[in-house]
Enzyme design. Sequence first.
Site, PDB file in Angstrom:
ATOM      1  N   PHE A  28     -14.188  -4.186   1.159  1.00 24.42           N
ATOM      2  CA  PHE A  28     -15.433  -2.760   0.520  1.00 24.42           C
ATOM      3  C   PHE A  28     -15.731  -2.556  -0.330  1.00 24.42           C
ATOM      4  O   PHE A  28     -16.141  -2.023  -1.358  1.00 24.42           O
ATOM      5  CB  PHE A  28     -15.263  -1.865   1.692  1.00 24.42           C
ATOM      6  CG  PHE A  28     -14.810  -2.068   3.203  1.00 24.42           C
ATOM      7  CD1 PHE A  28     -15.602  -3.151   3.690  1.00 24.42           C
ATOM      8  CD2 PHE A  28     -14.155  -1.531   3.838  1.00 24.42           C
ATOM      9  CE1 PHE A  28     -15.511  -4.118   5.221  1.00 24.42           C
ATOM     10  CE2 PHE A  28     -14.119  -2.217   5.302  1.00 24.42           C
ATOM     11  CZ  PHE A  28     -14.808  -2.745   5.934  1.00 24.42           C
ATOM     12  N   SER A  85      -4.986   4.921   5.408  1.00 22.53           N
ATOM     13  CA  SER A  85      -4.461   2.966   5.928  1.00 22.53           C
ATOM     14  C   SER A  85      -4.489   3.085   4.080  1.00 22.53           C
ATOM     15  O   SER A  85      -3.489   1.952   3.761  1.00 22.53           O
ATOM     16  CB  SER A  85      -5.855   2.158   5.495  1.00 22.53           C
ATOM     17  OG  SER A  85      -5.633   2.354   7.126  1.00 22.53           O
ATOM     18  N   ASP A 133      -7.436  -8.313  12.166  1.00 22.86           N
ATOM     19  CA  ASP A 133      -8.992  -7.277  12.400  1.00 22.86           C
ATOM     20  C   ASP A 133      -9.704  -8.499  11.841  1.00 22.86           C
ATOM     21  O   ASP A 133     -10.659  -8.793  12.072  1.00 22.86           O
ATOM     22  CB  ASP A 133      -8.383  -6.111  11.323  1.00 22.86           C
ATOM     23  CG  ASP A 133      -8.426  -5.340  11.447  1.00 22.86           C
ATOM     24  OD1 ASP A 133      -9.069  -4.448  12.872  1.00 22.86           O
ATOM     25  OD2 ASP A 133      -8.369  -4.041  10.872  1.00 22.86           O
ATOM     26  N   ARG A 144       0.442  -1.664   0.132  1.00 22.42           N
ATOM     27  CA  ARG A 144      -0.260  -0.014  -0.306  1.00 22.42           C
ATOM     28  C   ARG A 144       1.126   0.898  -0.048  1.00 22.42           C
ATOM     29  O   ARG A 144       0.049   2.499  -0.648  1.00 22.42           O
ATOM     30  CB  ARG A 144      -0.753  -0.309   1.447  1.00 22.42           C
ATOM     31  CG  ARG A 144      -0.660  -0.236   2.581  1.00 22.42           C
ATOM     32  CD  ARG A 144      -1.544  -0.570   3.897  1.00 22.42           C
ATOM     33  NE  ARG A 144      -0.884  -0.717   4.841  1.00 22.42           N
ATOM     34  CZ  ARG A 144      -1.084  -0.066   5.945  1.00 22.42           C
ATOM     35  NH1 ARG A 144      -2.520   1.459   5.776  1.00 22.42           N
ATOM     36  NH2 ARG A 144      -0.497  -0.453   6.961  1.00 22.42           N
ATOM     37  N   HIS A 166      -5.780  -4.261   1.930  1.00 23.55           N
ATOM     38  CA  HIS A 166      -5.822  -4.694   2.649  1.00 23.55           C
ATOM     39  C   HIS A 166      -6.790  -6.605   2.437  1.00 23.55           C
ATOM     40  O   HIS A 166      -7.006  -6.353   3.402  1.00 23.55           O
ATOM     41  CB  HIS A 166      -6.837  -3.930   3.419  1.00 23.55           C
ATOM     42  CG  HIS A 166      -5.674  -3.233   4.146  1.00 23.55           C
ATOM     43  ND1 HIS A 166      -5.009  -2.300   4.224  1.00 23.55           N
ATOM     44  CD2 HIS A 166      -5.616  -3.022   5.886  1.00 23.55           C
ATOM     45  CE1 HIS A 166      -4.806  -0.907   4.891  1.00 23.55           C
ATOM     46  NE2 HIS A 166      -5.155  -1.755   6.220  1.00 23.55           N
ATOM     47  N   GLU A 207     -18.926   3.380   0.180  1.00 22.15           N
ATOM     48  CA  GLU A 207     -19.072   2.399  -1.145  1.00 22.15           C
ATOM     49  C   GLU A 207     -19.463   2.739  -2.315  1.00 22.15           C
ATOM     50  O   GLU A 207     -19.658   2.986  -3.265  1.00 22.15           O
ATOM     51  CB  GLU A 207     -17.935   1.279  -0.340  1.00 22.15           C
ATOM     52  CG  GLU A 207     -17.612   1.122   0.151  1.00 22.15           C
ATOM     53  CD  GLU A 207     -17.653   1.235   1.957  1.00 22.15           C
ATOM     54  OE1 GLU A 207     -18.837   1.186   1.968  1.00 22.15           O
ATOM     55  OE2 GLU A 207     -17.057   1.502   3.167  1.00 22.15           O
ATOM     56  N   ARG A 211      -1.508  -4.624   3.720  1.00 20.51           N
ATOM     57  CA  ARG A 211      -1.583  -3.970   4.023  1.00 20.51           C
ATOM     58  C   ARG A 211      -0.058  -4.534   5.148  1.00 20.51           C
ATOM     59  O   ARG A 211       0.512  -3.693   5.575  1.00 20.51           O
ATOM     60  CB  ARG A 211      -2.010  -4.681   5.362  1.00 20.51           C
ATOM     61  CG  ARG A 211      -1.648  -3.910   6.775  1.00 20.51           C
ATOM     62  CD  ARG A 211      -2.960  -3.650   8.231  1.00 20.51           C
ATOM     63  NE  ARG A 211      -2.727  -3.315   9.571  1.00 20.51           N
ATOM     64  CZ  ARG A 211      -2.394  -3.991  10.286  1.00 20.51           C
ATOM     65  NH1 ARG A 211      -2.348  -5.462  10.374  1.00 20.51           N
ATOM     66  NH2 ARG A 211      -2.634  -3.014  11.327  1.00 20.51           N
TER      67      ARG A 211
END
Lengths: 319, 280
Positions: A89, A43, A123, A16, A115, A64, A173
Amino acid sequence: MRDILTIEAVEKKATRDGFGQGFHEVAQSNSDVVGLCADLVGSLKMQAFIKEFPERFFQVGIAEANMMGIAAGLAIGGKIPYACTFANFATGRVYDQIRQSIAYSHKNVKICASHAGVTLGEDGATHQILEDIGLMKMLPGFTVINPCDAQQTREAAIAIADHDGPCYLRFGRPGWPMFTETGSFKIGKAIQFSEGSDVSIFATGHLMWHAVEASKKLVQEGITVDLYNFHTIKPLDEEAILESIAKTGCVVTAEEHQRNGGLGDSVAQTIIRHNPVPMEYVAVNDSFGESGKPAQLLTKYGLGIDDVYAAAKRALTRK
Amino acid sequence: MADIAELKRIASQVRRDIIRQVHAVSSGHPGGSLGCTDFMVALYFAVMNHQQSFNMDGANEDVFFLSNGHISPLWYSVLARSGYFPVKELSTFRKLDSRLQGHPATHEGLPGVRVASGSLGQGISVAIGVALSKKLKGDTQTVFVLTGDGELQEGQIWEAALYAPHNKVDNLVVTVDWNGQQIDGANDDVLSLGDLEAKWIAFGWDVMHMNGNDMEEVVNVLNEAKDKTGNGKPICILMKTEMGMGVDFMTGTHAWHGKAPNDELAEKALGQLEETLGDY
């Protein structure tokens, strides 16, 4: 081509981070590039872009579906929108919006998704999408790219701006070994990392590093590996696949994704039609992930270096 | 000043086109199409500043998006009668190899359509994107979008409804076709929309009202809405219509939402609609 045994990580850097850098660079050279984000600018590492081009950034909030529609509209107006959020998402949550307003409508939208996969870590499974490559490659006309390190993600983020059509750019990530050479990325063209005649290994995303490490181990045992990085899952470089398996007669695919719908699935479709050879998958097999550290999760879900190595050994015995 | 009598003549022909399109293939959505005919005729023939040659980016012209894509026979008729493509092409509606898909699409390259619609709730978001691109380019023209009332049950509508006022997307005019009906019955029976005016005002929109079946009022309110653009707020017009307007047995019921008339009823319907511009 570098000697496989000499390939080392120059540093650990998150893919990222490579995205944020490439996105900022391409925005500097192409004034049509605009960015959208659903409340995850930190992020997605979009701060440098936003700082330099605030008027070209659209914060849509945690919405989104609306983001995908707005991106389609910006594309109608001639812009090149990068719609950015977590992979979960950016795909599953808004599949119908992508299907109708972007894919079916041929909109030049770049969906940039961080991610992805189990390396999201703590998570847990709600966020660890392992189905997104399959979802996106099924959409007619979509280009699907899953770079393997920060350097390649930077180059992919730049390259997609010049590609006319909807793209899905998938990255992750965690800090991850960076080992690819600059200037090596071209959409749809697999990159060869080593040449061999015993076994083909095709890998995408984070798992490419594991394929490199597993290949070193195999080479040290005298097994020659035809190793390719398939950063582009669609369009698939079928020529590279068929050339490679014609030499080796067996293949392993490796990816941080469900077996169903992933790179291996695409490779299998190709070899079944042209030249069936023994094949082994390194992928998640019909399971969700869970909380944990990325390294622990990669091991538990069968995505480690040893898993690639073992899969190659199995493929070799089936020749 | 728009010639209201002429717009009504066009509307009569468009209503004929709708009945003939859906009858020919025994499918399609005549109810909402007939109800919104006056609105769309006014928009294309009296209100919008649009170019006859179709440009996808809609630069320096007003553009329209149909979010409730199922009323495609209306849009196709208006686009054809406006000169976007040959009127005779209306005979291909919903048939194999046609550019006139059951729901509007860009896939076949039909002039006038900029995005596919049919899966509900997406049009306002797309219209916002185009409105933002116009602002980036210094283009002061207006983006219009039509949505159904049942369509407001989609969550994405309210994501868009939050976004536009927050970001002062004030070159945008949303019209809600408030006929009170949807496939399974009245809105109030399926899922009540409650006080729509209060809802849109609470979200930060400049709300207007009109009777969508009074041509003069439609022209006046749409022009007024256009004049109000650029004032910091997006505009929402709550438009009362009668589903099936123009054909007595189709008016005011949800029965003809997604059903085509048989030969006998098509003839009866056409008998109530004057052929003013020549059938295709």
